[in-house]
Design a protein around this motif. Sequence first.
Motif, short mmCIF file in Angstrom:
data_model
loop_
_atom_site.label_atom_id
_atom_site.label_comp_id
_atom_site.label_asym_id
_atom_site.label_seq_id
_atom_site.Cartn_x
_atom_site.Cartn_y
_atom_site.Cartn_z
N GLN A 70 40.07 49.02 33.13
CA GLN A 70 39.27 50.23 33.15
C GLN A 70 39.33 50.88 34.54
N PRO A 71 39.57 52.19 34.60
CA PRO A 71 39.67 52.87 35.90
C PRO A 71 38.39 52.77 36.74
N LYS A 72 37.24 52.89 36.10
CA LYS A 72 35.99 52.81 36.86
C LYS A 72 35.80 51.42 37.46
N GLY A 73 36.11 50.40 36.70
CA GLY A 73 35.99 49.04 37.21
C GLY A 73 36.99 48.76 38.32
N LEU A 74 38.22 49.24 38.16
CA LEU A 74 39.23 49.06 39.22
C LEU A 74 38.80 49.75 40.50
N MET A 75 38.30 50.97 40.39
CA MET A 75 37.86 51.71 41.57
C MET A 75 36.72 50.99 42.26
N ALA A 76 35.76 50.52 41.48
CA ALA A 76 34.62 49.80 42.06
C ALA A 76 35.08 48.50 42.72
N ALA A 77 36.00 47.79 42.08
CA ALA A 77 36.47 46.52 42.65
C ALA A 77 37.24 46.74 43.95
N PHE A 78 38.11 47.75 43.98
CA PHE A 78 38.85 48.02 45.21
C PHE A 78 37.94 48.55 46.31
N MET A 79 36.92 49.29 45.93
CA MET A 79 35.95 49.73 46.95
C MET A 79 35.18 48.53 47.52
N ALA A 80 34.81 47.60 46.66
CA ALA A 80 34.10 46.40 47.12
C ALA A 80 35.01 45.54 48.00
N LEU A 81 36.27 45.44 47.61
CA LEU A 81 37.22 44.67 48.42
C LEU A 81 37.42 45.33 49.78
N THR A 82 37.52 46.65 49.80
CA THR A 82 37.64 47.37 51.06
C THR A 82 36.40 47.17 51.92
N LYS B 209 48.88 39.30 45.01
CA LYS B 209 47.94 38.31 44.47
C LYS B 209 46.53 38.89 44.38
N LEU B 210 46.09 39.60 45.43
CA LEU B 210 44.76 40.20 45.40
C LEU B 210 44.67 41.29 44.34
N ALA B 211 45.72 42.11 44.23
CA ALA B 211 45.71 43.18 43.23
C ALA B 211 45.66 42.61 41.82
N LEU B 212 46.44 41.57 41.56
CA LEU B 212 46.41 40.94 40.23
C LEU B 212 45.07 40.27 39.96
N TRP B 213 44.50 39.69 40.99
CA TRP B 213 43.18 39.07 40.83
C TRP B 213 42.13 40.13 40.48
N VAL B 214 42.19 41.28 41.15
CA VAL B 214 41.23 42.35 40.86
C VAL B 214 41.40 42.85 39.44
N VAL B 215 42.64 43.08 39.01
CA VAL B 215 42.89 43.57 37.65
C VAL B 215 42.47 42.52 36.63
#
Length: 97
Positions: free
Chosen positions: A63-75, A51-57
Amino acid sequence: VTAMLPAVVFPMLGVIPAKQVSKLYCNDSLVLVFSSFVMAAAIKKWGIDRKLALWVVDYVGPQPKGLMAAFMALTLGIGLFMPNTSTASVMIPLVTS
């Protein structure tokens, strides 16, 4: 399972008192690592990682840069409330889903 045998067998055979065996098994770092893996397994079981992964996507797009930034912010957000080892073990199932 076999790693827990000394905790039961040693006190029964009188090799080491139960109090000493429990001190060896209830080390702070061991409890931290074990509890973080239990938390990661619970997150995986209940589908929170997906659910969290789908929410982030959904939120940032593919976009890879946006995904990386979002997962870094979530971490970062998860890391504010948990130790680093627990954060890492919680994020592994989330990133792989």
